[in-house]
Write a protein that holds these residues in place. Sequence first.
Motif, short mmCIF file in Angstrom:
data_model
loop_
_atom_site.label_atom_id
_atom_site.label_comp_id
_atom_site.label_asym_id
_atom_site.label_seq_id
_atom_site.Cartn_x
_atom_site.Cartn_y
_atom_site.Cartn_z
N GLY A 1 -11.18 -26.23 4.68
CA GLY A 1 -10.76 -27.12 3.37
C GLY A 1 -11.60 -26.52 2.01
N ASP A 2 -12.66 -27.29 1.50
CA ASP A 2 -13.34 -26.82 0.37
C ASP A 2 -14.46 -26.30 0.60
N GLU A 3 -14.86 -26.09 2.27
CA GLU A 3 -16.23 -25.52 2.33
C GLU A 3 -15.76 -24.02 3.05
N THR A 4 -16.78 -23.33 2.79
CA THR A 4 -16.92 -22.04 3.45
C THR A 4 -18.22 -21.59 4.16
N ILE A 5 -18.09 -21.08 5.25
CA ILE A 5 -19.16 -20.93 6.51
C ILE A 5 -19.13 -19.51 6.50
N TYR A 6 -20.61 -18.99 6.21
CA TYR A 6 -20.97 -17.77 6.50
C TYR A 6 -21.97 -17.65 7.69
N LYS A 7 -21.74 -16.60 8.76
CA LYS A 7 -22.69 -16.82 9.76
C LYS A 7 -23.01 -15.23 10.30
N LYS A 8 -24.35 -15.37 10.54
CA LYS A 8 -24.98 -13.96 11.35
C LYS A 8 -26.02 -14.52 12.18
N ASP A 9 -25.99 -14.18 13.29
CA ASP A 9 -26.88 -14.36 14.33
C ASP A 9 -27.40 -15.86 14.37
N ASP A 10 -28.67 -16.32 14.25
CA ASP A 10 -28.91 -17.69 14.18
C ASP A 10 -28.76 -18.30 12.88
N MET A 11 -28.30 -17.54 11.66
CA MET A 11 -28.32 -18.08 10.44
C MET A 11 -26.97 -18.51 10.12
N THR A 12 -26.75 -19.63 9.40
CA THR A 12 -25.48 -20.26 8.93
C THR A 12 -25.69 -20.54 7.50
N ALA A 13 -24.82 -20.41 6.34
CA ALA A 13 -24.73 -20.71 5.15
C ALA A 13 -23.46 -21.50 4.97
N ARG A 14 -23.53 -22.81 4.71
CA ARG A 14 -22.14 -23.58 4.22
C ARG A 14 -22.18 -23.86 2.80
N VAL A 15 -20.89 -23.37 2.08
CA VAL A 15 -21.00 -23.29 0.79
C VAL A 15 -19.90 -24.26 0.35
N LYS A 16 -20.27 -25.43 -0.44
CA LYS A 16 -19.35 -26.37 -0.84
C LYS A 16 -19.50 -27.03 -2.32
N GLY A 17 -18.68 -26.51 -3.08
CA GLY A 17 -18.85 -26.84 -4.56
C GLY A 17 -20.17 -26.05 -5.07
N ASP A 18 -21.01 -26.78 -5.59
CA ASP A 18 -21.98 -26.43 -6.31
C ASP A 18 -23.28 -26.41 -5.30
N SER A 19 -23.23 -26.51 -4.01
CA SER A 19 -24.32 -26.78 -2.97
C SER A 19 -24.22 -25.48 -1.96
N LEU A 20 -25.17 -25.45 -1.48
CA LEU A 20 -25.61 -24.20 -0.10
C LEU A 20 -26.32 -24.80 0.63
N ASP B 1 -12.91 -24.46 -10.57
CA ASP B 1 -12.93 -25.07 -9.17
C ASP B 1 -11.81 -25.51 -8.74
N HIS B 2 -11.32 -26.54 -7.71
CA HIS B 2 -10.07 -26.68 -7.15
C HIS B 2 -9.15 -27.54 -8.03
N ASN B 3 -9.88 -28.17 -8.88
CA ASN B 3 -9.41 -29.23 -9.77
C ASN B 3 -8.99 -28.36 -11.40
N GLY B 4 -9.26 -27.16 -11.13
CA GLY B 4 -8.95 -26.46 -12.58
C GLY B 4 -10.06 -26.84 -13.77
N LYS B 5 -11.23 -27.50 -13.26
CA LYS B 5 -12.26 -27.46 -14.33
C LYS B 5 -13.31 -26.29 -14.14
N ILE B 6 -13.51 -26.11 -15.64
CA ILE B 6 -14.50 -24.82 -15.79
C ILE B 6 -15.72 -25.02 -15.26
N ASP B 7 -16.13 -23.89 -14.44
CA ASP B 7 -17.39 -23.82 -13.90
C ASP B 7 -18.39 -23.01 -14.86
N SER B 8 -19.18 -23.84 -15.46
CA SER B 8 -19.94 -23.09 -16.56
C SER B 8 -21.31 -22.40 -15.85
N VAL B 9 -21.69 -22.49 -14.85
CA VAL B 9 -22.89 -22.06 -14.29
C VAL B 9 -23.03 -20.67 -13.82
#
Length: 144
Positions: free
Chosen positions: A109-128, A41-49
């Motif tokens: 920042g640390d949030e990525t946004i994906y969009k198509k039509d009326d659907m939006t996915a916001r990815v931040k860390g381990d949550s969507l 992740d952004h802090n250099g910690k290993i993401d094991s999932v």
Amino acid sequence: MKKSLLALSAVLALTVVSCKKSESGNKIVIKTDSSETVVTDHNGKIDSVTQSSSTVDINGKKIEKTDFVYKATDGTLVKVVFKNDPKESTVAITSNKKTFTLPKSETKGDETIYKKDDMTARVKGDSLHLEQGNNIIELKRTKI
């Protein structure tokens, strides 16, 4: 005795000929698979999932796919595939035998946004955070 020896040698000859591997093919496409990938992740910690990842090299252009399993608040498991290539980045969300592919629209920042039509996915860390109309679904990355 001669018939059985002849039959045995014929079977051995066929086995040797049929098992010969051919390495010819499209040499431009190189695919590298790994069953487990270390993602930080952004802090250099290993993401094991991380579940699986693959990189395909086509004419020097690398396309990376990373698969994760997310879990909804009701316990439903959802497969999420992030694809990054030189042209575009997408997320494919599969649940109940339906797949929705959303292109990346922006990064804040640390949030990525994906969009198509009326659907939006916001990815931040381990949550969507998935929004479609008035429906909001919270997903959390998990191990199987």
